[in-house]
Every structure is written in C-alpha cells, then in structure tokens.
Motif scaffolding. Structure first.
Motif, mmCIF file in Angstrom:
data_model
loop_
_atom_site.group_PDB
_atom_site.id
_atom_site.type_symbol
_atom_site.label_atom_id
_atom_site.label_comp_id
_atom_site.label_asym_id
_atom_site.label_seq_id
_atom_site.Cartn_x
_atom_site.Cartn_y
_atom_site.Cartn_z
ATOM 1 N N SER A 19 37.290 31.197 46.069
ATOM 2 C CA SER A 19 37.977 31.500 44.810
ATOM 3 C C SER A 19 38.161 33.001 44.670
ATOM 4 C CB SER A 19 37.179 30.947 43.620
ATOM 5 O OG SER A 19 35.862 31.464 43.617
ATOM 6 N N CYS A 20 39.143 33.396 43.858
ATOM 7 C CA CYS A 20 39.557 34.799 43.773
ATOM 8 C C CYS A 20 39.302 35.374 42.383
ATOM 9 C CB CYS A 20 41.046 34.933 44.099
ATOM 10 S SG CYS A 20 41.532 34.226 45.695
ATOM 11 N N MET A 21 39.061 36.656 42.356
ATOM 12 C CA MET A 21 38.954 37.419 41.113
ATOM 13 C C MET A 21 39.876 38.633 41.214
ATOM 14 S SD MET A 21 35.967 36.941 38.854
ATOM 15 C CE MET A 21 34.737 38.237 39.074
ATOM 16 N N PRO A 22 40.399 39.111 40.081
ATOM 17 C CA PRO A 22 40.246 38.586 38.725
ATOM 18 C C PRO A 22 41.096 37.346 38.470
ATOM 19 C CG PRO A 22 41.697 40.494 38.708
ATOM 20 C CD PRO A 22 41.190 40.366 40.116
ATOM 21 N N PHE A 23 40.807 36.675 37.347
ATOM 22 C CA PHE A 23 41.585 35.513 36.957
ATOM 23 C C PHE A 23 43.003 35.938 36.585
ATOM 24 C CE2 PHE A 23 37.245 34.256 35.064
ATOM 25 C CZ PHE A 23 36.771 33.926 36.322
ATOM 26 N N ARG A 24 43.902 34.953 36.472
ATOM 27 C CA ARG A 24 45.293 35.280 36.162
ATOM 28 C C ARG A 24 45.854 34.322 35.114
ATOM 29 N NH1 ARG A 24 49.452 35.848 40.469
ATOM 30 N NH2 ARG A 24 48.704 33.888 41.378
ATOM 31 N N SER A 25 46.951 34.719 34.510
ATOM 32 C CA SER A 25 47.742 33.836 33.654
ATOM 33 C C SER A 25 49.201 34.219 33.840
ATOM 34 C CB SER A 25 47.335 33.956 32.182
ATOM 35 O OG SER A 25 47.689 35.225 31.657
ATOM 36 N N ALA A 26 50.097 33.277 33.544
ATOM 37 C CA ALA A 26 51.525 33.534 33.716
ATOM 38 C C ALA A 26 52.195 33.991 32.430
ATOM 39 C CB ALA A 26 52.227 32.271 34.237
ATOM 40 N N ASP A 27 51.545 33.753 31.301
ATOM 41 C CA ASP A 27 52.195 34.037 30.012
ATOM 42 C C ASP A 27 51.535 35.170 29.246
ATOM 43 O OD1 ASP A 27 49.839 32.795 29.402
ATOM 44 O OD2 ASP A 27 50.703 31.229 28.129
ATOM 45 N N GLY A 28 50.601 35.878 29.877
ATOM 46 C CA GLY A 28 49.978 37.029 29.224
ATOM 47 C C GLY A 28 48.855 36.691 28.272
ATOM 48 N N THR A 29 48.505 35.401 28.127
ATOM 49 C CA THR A 29 47.460 35.035 27.159
ATOM 50 C C THR A 29 46.067 35.471 27.599
ATOM 51 O OG1 THR A 29 47.393 32.826 28.176
ATOM 52 C CG2 THR A 29 48.732 33.084 26.195
ATOM 53 N N LEU A 42 33.316 42.874 39.054
ATOM 54 C CA LEU A 42 33.744 43.524 40.291
ATOM 55 C C LEU A 42 33.234 44.961 40.359
ATOM 56 C CD1 LEU A 42 37.415 42.199 40.489
ATOM 57 C CD2 LEU A 42 35.463 41.433 41.831
ATOM 58 N N GLU A 43 33.310 45.671 39.230
ATOM 59 C CA GLU A 43 32.857 47.061 39.197
ATOM 60 C C GLU A 43 31.351 47.166 39.404
ATOM 61 O OE1 GLU A 43 32.581 50.833 36.055
ATOM 62 O OE2 GLU A 43 33.720 49.024 35.506
ATOM 63 N N GLY A 44 30.588 46.348 38.683
ATOM 64 C CA GLY A 44 29.139 46.408 38.800
ATOM 65 C C GLY A 44 28.647 46.024 40.184
ATOM 66 N N SER A 45 29.270 45.009 40.775
ATOM 67 C CA SER A 45 28.878 44.589 42.120
ATOM 68 C C SER A 45 29.165 45.682 43.139
ATOM 69 C CB SER A 45 29.622 43.305 42.494
ATOM 70 O OG SER A 45 29.288 42.251 41.620
ATOM 71 N N ALA A 46 30.297 46.335 43.010
ATOM 72 C CA ALA A 46 30.639 47.423 43.929
ATOM 73 C C ALA A 46 29.640 48.571 43.818
ATOM 74 C CB ALA A 46 32.053 47.915 43.642
ATOM 75 N N ARG A 47 29.184 48.845 42.612
ATOM 76 C CA ARG A 47 28.250 49.957 42.410
ATOM 77 C C ARG A 47 26.882 49.701 43.058
ATOM 78 N NH1 ARG A 47 28.856 52.611 36.361
ATOM 79 N NH2 ARG A 47 31.097 53.095 36.479
ATOM 80 N N VAL A 48 26.510 48.437 43.200
ATOM 81 C CA VAL A 48 25.240 48.137 43.863
ATOM 82 C C VAL A 48 25.454 47.777 45.329
ATOM 83 C CG1 VAL A 48 24.093 47.440 41.737
ATOM 84 C CG2 VAL A 48 25.291 45.715 43.104
ATOM 85 N N GLY A 49 26.640 48.052 45.847
ATOM 86 C CA GLY A 49 26.909 47.877 47.262
ATOM 87 C C GLY A 49 27.234 46.474 47.709
ATOM 88 N N ARG A 50 27.608 45.599 46.771
ATOM 89 C CA ARG A 50 27.938 44.217 47.119
ATOM 90 C C ARG A 50 29.339 43.897 46.594
ATOM 91 N NH1 ARG A 50 24.798 43.306 51.076
ATOM 92 N NH2 ARG A 50 25.304 41.082 50.920
ATOM 93 N N ARG A 51 30.310 44.615 47.100
ATOM 94 C CA ARG A 51 31.692 44.470 46.652
ATOM 95 C C ARG A 51 32.230 43.060 46.950
ATOM 96 N NH1 ARG A 51 35.320 48.400 45.618
ATOM 97 N NH2 ARG A 51 33.922 49.941 46.577
ATOM 98 N N TRP A 52 32.875 42.443 45.950
ATOM 99 C CA TRP A 52 33.474 41.131 46.136
ATOM 100 C C TRP A 52 34.753 41.268 46.959
ATOM 101 C CZ3 TRP A 52 32.936 36.857 42.004
ATOM 102 C CH2 TRP A 52 31.656 36.884 41.442
ATOM 103 N N VAL A 53 34.923 40.377 47.911
ATOM 104 C CA VAL A 53 36.110 40.399 48.755
ATOM 105 C C VAL A 53 37.204 39.563 48.102
ATOM 106 C CG1 VAL A 53 35.478 38.360 50.101
ATOM 107 C CG2 VAL A 53 36.876 40.141 51.152
ATOM 108 N N ASP A 54 38.453 39.835 48.438
ATOM 109 C CA ASP A 54 39.584 39.043 47.948
ATOM 110 C C ASP A 54 39.939 38.003 49.002
ATOM 111 O OD1 ASP A 54 41.934 37.957 47.019
ATOM 112 O OD2 ASP A 54 42.838 39.870 46.464
ATOM 113 N N PRO A 55 39.681 36.722 48.755
ATOM 114 C CA PRO A 55 39.962 35.682 49.750
ATOM 115 C C PRO A 55 41.431 35.580 50.150
ATOM 116 C CG PRO A 55 38.429 34.851 48.119
ATOM 117 C CD PRO A 55 38.939 36.172 47.606
ATOM 118 N N ARG A 56 42.322 36.167 49.352
ATOM 119 C CA ARG A 56 43.735 36.173 49.744
ATOM 120 C C ARG A 56 43.965 37.025 50.988
ATOM 121 N NH1 ARG A 56 44.778 36.423 43.392
ATOM 122 N NH2 ARG A 56 43.147 37.966 43.706
#
Length: 347
Positions: free
Chosen positions: A211-221, A235-249
């Motif tokens: 699964s991917c982060m950040p979440f998305r919407s098509a209508d801006g809600t 994502l920011e906090g994980s990167a700061r402790v050296g465990r950056r989340w990868v983008d599965p895309r």
C-alpha cells in the motif's frame, strides 16, 4: 492525462473499471462513485472475520513503550507494535487482501507449483500457512523479527526469526518469494530486492503486495484534513529516525534495476471508509476503516521519537485523524500495488 472527476449523482458504469483494478492510466487518479446514502444499509450483510486466538508465547522479552510492545530482536528496526492489538489488526488486514485479490494468495502465474517458498516479513504467518495448505507439495518458510506466529502449522510450513536486512544465509534457492505490506520495514528496499534476486533459483518469481502513502482523493475532500496530515507526519517522523517509507509505485522500476524480467504491475484501490457506491469497494472500505482505526494510533511512536511530540499531543492528533476517517464526506483511498517478476533462466 488528467484524472476523471467524481460524479456522486451518477449511477455506476459497469464497464468503468472501478472494481478495484486500475486498468489504464486515465483512471489512476479518479475515484470510485460516491454513495450518498448515509445509513450504509448495503453493508449489513457483511460480518467481521474472527481473529486468530492462539498465538504461541514469545521466547523473547518484548520492549514495552507507551502501553504497547515491540520486537526485541534487533530492537528499533520496525516501529509498529507486535502486541495482541496489532496481531488482530494483521489478521483483519489479511482478510482485506483476500477480498481485494478475489481470494487469490498471489498474482504470479505458476507453470508448475513452486516447491521452495519464502514469505518475507510474514507477521502472524497467515499467508504462509494458507499458501502451504493450498500447495501441499511446497515447503514454505516465513521470516519475521517478531515470534508472533502460531504453534500449530501445516507440516510443510516453518517460521524463523530473521532480519531481512542482514545477510541471507539460506543454503538452497527458492522458487517463489513473497512480501506483503513492507513499505515501512526496510532502510533500503533496493538492497532487499537484490537479496531476493540472489536467493531465487533461475526462473523463480518474486511478488510484492503493498500500500502507498500519502492517501489520495479525486475531489479534494481529503485536502487540509488531519487524516492527510497524519500521512505526511508519519512519513516525516519515520524518515527522521532513519526508517523512511518507500513508495511501492517504484517497485517495478527497482525490480527491473536489480535484474528481474517480465515484471507485471497491477494497481488497485482501498477506500478509507464506506463512501463508494460500488458494493465490493464499499465492503473493502468498511474493513479498511477498521484497519486504519488501529494503525493510526499504532504509529504513535513515530510522532514521539521522530517529531519530539508529547504522548498527549500524539494522542490528540490521532483522535482528530480518526474523526476524519469516520467522515463519509471525505472520499479518500489508499493506492495498492501488486507487482511480480521473474529471475532470468528456467526452473
């Protein structure tokens, strides 16, 4: 190409590709049809799956922080808890994946059943156990940092406590290696993919479901919500402790870079609650919402250790994000990626 706008007032088109699989780039940024009915009567027939109740006692003393427990083996590498709440969530997540993939355990097409199988980061071990049952001639190994798998498993399934980021010491190659929901597990996913490639027999397959982060919407809600801010802060906090989340895309590109061929990617969507009109996506949204209600607070350690927040501030932030998650006027979704490839050669 620009994505299509949501059209809540229109009836769903049976051929619009919103059954969960994203068939073309033109709909990758569009959302499912919104169900404007607030009572969710369409999900009354769904029932919650029972959670795994029998989990063997750990041979390690888990690390306890802020009322949750974490793995002790190579402590600190994985920032999500491993306690009873998390094990129940992982069982629920397994149900979500089965619903998403129409009951399939894998998308990889096998010409012959694989005989040696590895499940990396197996969690509670449910996928490995189910694969062993479906393919009784296969020998299935599941590895994880936490010993949270059951005692009683099929004879052709075993579990090992192991760190995937360390050198792989398996003495025989595998025919098929599987990983699921590992986007926040590794410091360098490319290194892990290279280890997978090396551990496979020629002609063997590797599959990732994530699964991917950040979440998305098509209508801006989803814009300007605490729920979306939760994504960014995680994502920011994980990167700061050296465990950056990868983008599965990016998995397809990384797999091809380490040597895999015939790489196939499928993209799907998980609604964040029951807002879609489509029956299957509405049911998915119900289960995803329950899953997310637990994961929102499960990453609290990231806010405290990575962003320097107090426990009270982290708790208050999570509660605001949960309120957004319950709001059916927020039409968000999680991008899902399933990708598999083959090591050159013949089994």
């Amino acid at each position: 190409m620009e994505g299509q706008d949501l059209q809540p007032s229109e009836a769903p088109d049976e051929d619009d590709g919103i059954s969960g699989v994203i068939p073309t780039a033109s709909v990758a940024n569009s959302g499912p049809e919104v169900d404007s009915n607030d009572n969710d009567s369409a999900i009354d027939m769904f029932s919650r799956p029972s959670s795994t109740q029998s989990v063997r006692a750990s041979i390690y003393d888990f690390v306890e922080e802020h009322g949750r427990t974490y793995h002790n083996f190579h402590s600190g590498k994985y920032l999500i808890p491993n306690d009873a709440l998390e094990k129940d969530r992982l069982e629920l997540q397994n149900h979500i994946w089965k619903l998403t993939l129409d009951g399939k355990l894998h998308f990889t097409p096998f010409s012959t059943p694989p005989q040696r199988v590895l499940d990396v980061g197996c969690g509670t071990g449910t996928w490995a156990i189910e694969f062993a049952i479906q393919y009784p001639s296969a020998h299935v190994t599941g590895t994880d940092l936490s010993p949270i798998q059951p005692n009683y498993v099929p004879a052709n399934c075993v579990f090992e406590i192991d760190d995937t980021e360390e050198e792989w010491l398996f003495t025989e190659p595998f025919d098929y290696i599987h990983g699921r929901t590992l986007m926040n597990c590794f410091k360098d996913i490319s290194t892990v993919f290279a280890s997978v490639f090396k551990a496979l027999a020629p002609g063997g397959h590797f599959e990732m479901q994530d699964s991917c982060m950040p979440f998305r919407s098509a209508d801006g809600t989803l814009d300007n919500t605490t729920l979306l801010d939760w994504c960014h802060k995680t994502l920011e906090g994980s990167a700061r402790v050296g465990r950056r989340w990868v983008d599965p895309r990016n998995y397809k590109t990384i797999m091809e870079a380490v040597g895999f061929v015939d790489v196939v990617e499928t993209r799907l969507k998980w609604p964040l609650n029951t807002w879609p009109r489509d029956k299957k996506l509405k049911e998915l949204g119900m289960w995803v919402r329950e899953d997310m209600m637990e994961i929102l607070s499960a990453v609290k350690k990231v806010f405290i250790a990575g962003l320097g927040w107090s426990v009270d501030d982290a708790d208050a932030f999570v509660e605001r994000a949960k309120a957004d998650l319950m709001n059916r006027n927020i039409h968000g979704w999680v991008d899902i990626v399933v990708v598999y490839g083959r090591k050159p050669g013949t089994l």
